[in-house]
Write a protein that holds these residues in place. Sequence first.
Motif, PDB file in Angstrom:
ATOM      1  N   TYR A  20       3.914  -5.373  -2.597  1.00  0.00           N
ATOM      2  CA  TYR A  20       3.915  -4.113  -1.855  1.00  0.00           C
ATOM      3  C   TYR A  20       3.707  -4.399  -0.379  1.00  0.00           C
ATOM      4  N   PRO A  23       2.447  -3.231   2.896  1.00  0.00           N
ATOM      5  CA  PRO A  23       1.541  -2.159   3.318  1.00  0.00           C
ATOM      6  C   PRO A  23       2.081  -1.445   4.560  1.00  0.00           C
ATOM      7  N   ILE A  38       0.956   5.792   0.300  1.00  0.00           N
ATOM      8  CA  ILE A  38       1.430   5.477  -1.046  1.00  0.00           C
ATOM      9  C   ILE A  38       2.019   6.760  -1.628  1.00  0.00           C
ATOM     10  N   HIS A  78       6.061   4.243  -5.019  1.00  0.00           N
ATOM     11  CA  HIS A  78       5.151   3.144  -5.337  1.00  0.00           C
ATOM     12  C   HIS A  78       4.560   3.321  -6.742  1.00  0.00           C
ATOM     13  N   LEU A 120      -0.295  -7.893  -2.041  1.00  0.00           N
ATOM     14  CA  LEU A 120      -0.454  -6.983  -0.908  1.00  0.00           C
ATOM     15  C   LEU A 120       0.088  -7.733   0.307  1.00  0.00           C
ATOM     16  N   ASN A 138      -4.077   0.450   0.056  1.00  0.00           N
ATOM     17  CA  ASN A 138      -3.160   0.318  -1.083  1.00  0.00           C
ATOM     18  C   ASN A 138      -3.900  -0.138  -2.335  1.00  0.00           C
ATOM     19  N   LYS A 139      -4.721  -1.134  -2.181  1.00  0.00           N
ATOM     20  CA  LYS A 139      -5.444  -1.691  -3.336  1.00  0.00           C
ATOM     21  C   LYS A 139      -6.317  -0.632  -3.992  1.00  0.00           C
ATOM     22  N   CYS A 148      -5.894   2.571  -3.980  1.00  0.00           N
ATOM     23  CA  CYS A 148      -5.010   3.533  -4.639  1.00  0.00           C
ATOM     24  C   CYS A 148      -4.494   2.999  -5.969  1.00  0.00           C
TER      25      CYS A 148
END
Length: 317
Positions: free
Chosen positions: A36, A38, A42, A46, A67, A90-91, A93
Amino acid sequence: MDGIDLIKRNVQEVVTEEELEALLNEKEHPTAYVGYEPSGKIHLGHVLTVNKLLDLQNAGFGITVLLADLHAYMNQKGTMEEVREVADYNKRCFIALGLDPEKTRFVYGTDFQLDPEYMLNVLRLTCSASLSRARRSMNEVGRKMDDPKVSQMVYPMMQAVDIAMLGVDVAVGGIDQRKIHMLAREGLPGLGYKAPLCIHIPILLGLDGTKMASSNDNYISVDDTEDSISRKLKKAFCPAGVAEDNPVLQLFRYHIFPRYEEVVIKRPEKYGGNLSFNDYWELESAFLDEALHPMDLKNCAVQYMNDILEPVRKVLQ
């Protein structure tokens, strides 16, 4: 649903199915990854790949999430500090969406992409790939490709080497990643690594029935409020009796039914009362027969999408 059906659920393409069957016969716990980049919020695009990672995890795969902070920097998505901050977001989420942090390996690109062996492999791959091939690979995923930077031509080489250095069997991504994945399949054996098996997920439409784009405000983000999701879905494109290119039905097929064994459409008794469905195709059939009104479908989608995204909103508070 058995393992192979779970792996192939809602998948547009497996490259190749014969290799997948062989892998499942050879390995008790094969491995898969998604990278992904960043950049920004999100959204449900995704989440679609997260859903597939959950399917693979339930089918016995070990999962790695890359990431890709260095990739984002090279693709003009911000400073290293900015993209690392987004990577951390992101992580959080992805974990809230269901990826178990005890069973999922989260790796930042900068953890390994600056190592000498990695960089040497990238340089070796640039010697065998043409500039036009690199550019074609980036056309679907790159920013400002009318005037690309040299870094964006190196990007697909790095993505291919990511697969090798992470030691995974399967690369998962949207169908827009296909050209990069094919570059990896063709180029990695020349570096002494196996060609990865690839699983490609479809690219879904925006809620207005056109290409999903932030400028159109036609997508759902994982941190959207309940009111925002309700507002967006009430005005979503959803023609009665039409399934093709219907973004509300896509929510049920790709996001709701993979998480719920039964979906209940709540309706007043004067309109026929509640309807329940055990799989997506039953629901689609009812919609095609116009036994299910678009507004009832939208109201149900609001309910389930808010349930799915509530854990993310709590984490981000």
